[in-house]
Design a protein around this motif. Structure first.
Motif, PDB file in Angstrom:
ATOM      1  N   ALA A 143       0.840  -1.367  -0.055  1.00 11.86           N
ATOM      2  CA  ALA A 143      -0.068  -0.021  -0.144  1.00 11.86           C
ATOM      3  C   ALA A 143       0.866   1.365  -0.052  1.00 11.86           C
ATOM      4  CB  ALA A 143      -0.972  -0.098   1.160  1.00 11.86           C
ATOM      5  N   THR A 144       2.054   1.185  -0.043  1.00 18.84           N
ATOM      6  CA  THR A 144       3.057   2.186   0.258  1.00 18.84           C
ATOM      7  C   THR A 144       3.957   2.574  -1.237  1.00 18.84           C
ATOM      8  OG1 THR A 144       4.866   0.931   1.052  1.00 18.84           O
ATOM      9  CG2 THR A 144       3.371   2.111   2.426  1.00 18.84           C
ATOM     10  N   ASN A 145       3.168   1.805  -2.442  1.00 20.22           N
ATOM     11  CA  ASN A 145       4.056   2.297  -3.700  1.00 20.22           C
ATOM     12  C   ASN A 145       4.442   3.575  -4.039  1.00 20.22           C
ATOM     13  OD1 ASN A 145       3.985  -0.591  -4.209  1.00 20.22           O
ATOM     14  ND2 ASN A 145       2.233  -0.478  -5.691  1.00 20.22           N
ATOM     15  N   THR A 146       3.610   4.540  -3.497  1.00 21.59           N
ATOM     16  CA  THR A 146       3.885   5.909  -3.871  1.00 21.59           C
ATOM     17  C   THR A 146       5.180   6.377  -3.236  1.00 21.59           C
ATOM     18  OG1 THR A 146       1.465   6.383  -4.369  1.00 21.59           O
ATOM     19  CG2 THR A 146       3.024   8.212  -3.878  1.00 21.59           C
ATOM     20  N   ILE A 147       5.086   6.294  -1.855  1.00 19.95           N
ATOM     21  CA  ILE A 147       6.386   6.610  -1.202  1.00 19.95           C
ATOM     22  C   ILE A 147       7.526   5.923  -1.748  1.00 19.95           C
ATOM     23  CG2 ILE A 147       6.181   4.765   0.802  1.00 19.95           C
ATOM     24  CD1 ILE A 147       6.399   7.405   2.643  1.00 19.95           C
TER      25      ILE A 147
END
Length: 471
Positions: A143-147
C-alpha cells in the motif's frame, strides 16, 4: 544548511505542491469541462458575455476551496519528519523496470528486475533506447507504492557536486547521519533500505509458471535447455501512452482537434495515431471501486495511468506500383500492347478502309498522335518516380538513350544532346507497328507491302512532329 539536507527538503516541498495541484484538478474537473464547453460555444471571442464571466468566477472559487481543503493534508503528508519516518517503517524495496505482475497479478514469487539497458541508435523501441519521463515502476502487494517511488526519485537527484543523493548515503556523510539521528531515525537501517530501493536486492533469480516463457534447447554440461521469461517493460508501455495523450493539446481553452472540426487554421497542427486499441487495467469508481483498488497489486504506473494503448503491429500494405519501371527496355517492360487495344481499334478501322483520301490519312495521323500521347503519359509517370531511379543496379541494362529520356538525373544531356532522341523515335515507331501487328494479326496479313510502308511513314511522321514533347 548543507546541500544534501536542502535537497531533501526542497524535494518534499515540490511533492507537496504537486499533490495539491492534483487534488485541485480532481475537485474542479467537472466545472472546468463545463467552462471549456461554454467557451467553445462562442466562436467570436468578443461576444463572450456575463454568463461566461460568472462561470469563470465559480471555477476560480472552486479551485481556491479545493486548495484550502488539500493544503493541511499535503502539509502533514510531506512534513519532513513524518515522511522520513514513514519511509523508515513502511517502505518496501519493490522498485522494478519489468514487473512480472503485468502478465498476471497473481504472480508473487518472480524476481524483481531492475534493468535500464544501454543506449544504441539502432531504431528499436526497447529498454535503454527511449528517453523516459519515468525510469522505474513499483510492483508488489504494497500500500506504500507511492512513497517508494518518491524515495527512488529523491535518491536519484543530482546535486551541484555531480553526486546523487544515494551517493551521500553510500559515503555516510556526517551531516546526513546527524540529520537522521535528530529526526529519531536509525541511520543504518534507513541507509540499507535506500540501497535496496535504488539498486535492488541481491537474490537468486526466479520465474513463475504464469510468466510467458520460451525454452531454447542448448547443449552444455550443465543444462539441456535455456529458459527465457518474457516480462513487460511497463515504463515503455506507459511512455507510449503518455506521448500519444500529449497529442491531445489545448489551444485557447479548447482541444486543438476542434480547430480542424471548425475549419480553423493553426500553424503547429496536431498529430494522431489511428487504429489504437485501449487496454484498461481496472474499473472506474462508478462501476466497481473494490476491484479498481486491486490495481495497486500490479504496479504504481498501472494505477496512475489506468490504461495503455496497443499500436497496430501488422505488415505494411504494399500498394501495387501503377507504373512499371523498365529494367531493360521501356517499350517492352512498361507498355503492354493489350492495354492499348481500344486505342488501336480506330486505327485498324481506318487502315482496313477501302478509301484512300485526305480524310482517311488525316484520321490515321490523329489516331497515331493519340497513341503517342498515351505512351508519353506513361513515360512522364516513370520520370515522376524520382530522380536517379535508373542508377541502381537493377536497371543497369537499360539503354543509355532510355535513361536520358526517362530519368531526370540526365536532364542536362536530354536538353543538350540529340542522338538519344533519334534512337527513341525509331524505337517508338517500331513499338506502334509491332503492337498493331500483334493485336490485329488477321487484318495485318491482308495489308500489302506498300500499305505497310505507308503506315510506317505515317508513324514516323507523327512521332517526329511530337519530338519536343519527348524532352
Amino acid at each position: 544548511m548543507g546541500g544534501i539536507i536542502l535537497a531533501i527538503e526542497e524535494f518534499l516541498i515540490g511533492r507537496r505542491n504537486e499533490f495539491i495541484e492534483k487534488e485541485v484538478a480532481k475537485e474542479i474537473k467537472d466545472k472546468e469541462q463545463k467552462y471549456e464547453k461554454l467557451i467553445e460555444s462562442f466562436k467570436d471571442k468578443e461576444l463572450i458575455n456575463d454568463k461566461v464571466a460568472l462561470e469563470k468566477k465559480k471555477l476560480e472559487e472552486a479551485a481556491l476551496k479545493a486548495k484550502k481543503k488539500a493544503q493541511p493534508v499535503a502539509d502533514e503528508k510531506y512534513d519532513v519528519k513524518t515522511w522520513l519516518r514513514k519511509v523508515s517503517t513502511q517502505a518496501k524495496p519493490n522498485i522494478v523496470t519489468h514487473p512480472a505482475k503485468f502478465t498476471n497479478p497473481k504472480i508473487d514469487t518472480a524476481s524483481s528486475i531492475i534493468y535500464h539497458g544501454e543506449q544504441h541508435n539502432d531504431g528499436y523501441v526497447r529498454t535503454g533506447n527511449v528517453k523516459l519521463s519515468v525510469n522505474v515502476d513499483v510492483s508488489g502487494n504494497s500500500a506504500t507504492n507511492t512513497i517508494i517511488f518518491e524515495l527512488y526519485s529523491l535518491l536519484g537527484i543530482t546535486l551541484q557536486d555531480n553526486k546523487k543523493v544515494i551517493n551521500y548515503f553510500e559515503e555516510d556523510v556526517k551531516e546526513l547521519v546527524k540529520y537522521m539521528s535528530d529526526m529519531g531515525i536509525k541511520y543504518k537501517d534507513f541507509k540499507d533500505k535506500c540501497l535496496n530501493v535504488f539498486y535492488g536486492m541481491n537474490s537468486e533469480q526466479s520465474t513463475h509458471e504464469m510468466v510467458r516463457q520460451v525454452y531454447f534447447p542448448v547443449n552444455t554440461p550443465l543444462a539441456d535447455y535455456h529458459l527465457l521469461s518474457a516480462v513487460t517493460a511497463s515504463m515503455l508501455m506507459f511512455e507510449v501512452k503518455n506521448r500519444i495523450d500529449g497529442f491531445n493539446r489545448r489551444v485557447n481553452g479548447q482541444n486543438i482537434r476542434n480547430l480542424k472540426k471548425n475549419n480553423q487554421f493553426h500553424g503547429e497542427g496536431f498529430d494522431e495515431i489511428p487504429n489504437l486499441t485501449e487496454i484498461w487495467f481496472g474499473y472506474s469508481s462508478n462501476e466497481d471501486a473494490s476491484r479498481f483498488t486491486k490495481m495497486g497489486n500490479v504496479s504504481l504506473l498501472n494505477v496512475r495511468n489506468q490504461k495503455a494503448y496497443l499500436i497496430p503491429s501488422i505488415p505494411p500494405q504494399i500498394q501495387q506500383r501503377q507504373v512499371r519501371l523498365p529494367s531493360q527496355n521501356f517499350f517492352k517492360n512498361s507498355l503492354n500492347p493489350k492495354r492499348f487495344k481500344d486505342d488501336f481499334q480506330p486505327l485498324d478501322k481506318l487502315i482496313r478502309s477501302d478509301l484512300n483520301n485526305i480524310h482517311i490519312r488525316e484520321g490515321i495521323r490523329n489516331c497515331l498522335k493519340y497513341l503517342i500521347d498515351r505512351v508519353l503519359q506513361r513515360a512522364f509517370a516513370v520520370r515522376a518516380f524520382g530522380v536517379g531511379w535508373s542508377q541502381t543496379e537493377h536497371y543497369q541494362n537499360l539503354p543509355r538513350a532510355q535513361r536520358i529520356w526517362l530519368d531526370d538525373a540526365y536532364l542536362e544531356q536530354r536538353q543538350q544532346e540529340e542522338e538519344w532522341l533519334e534512337e527513341i523515335v525509331l524505337a517508338f515507331a517500331n513499338w506502334i507497328l509491332d503492337s498493331y501487328e500483334l493485336l490485329f494479326k488477321q487484318t495485318c496479313k491482308q495489308l500489302s507491302d506498300y500499305e505497310l510502308r505507308e503506315v510506317k511513314r505515317y508513324v514516323e511522321l507523327a512521332v517526329s512532329d511530337d519530338q519536343e514533347f519527348f524532352k
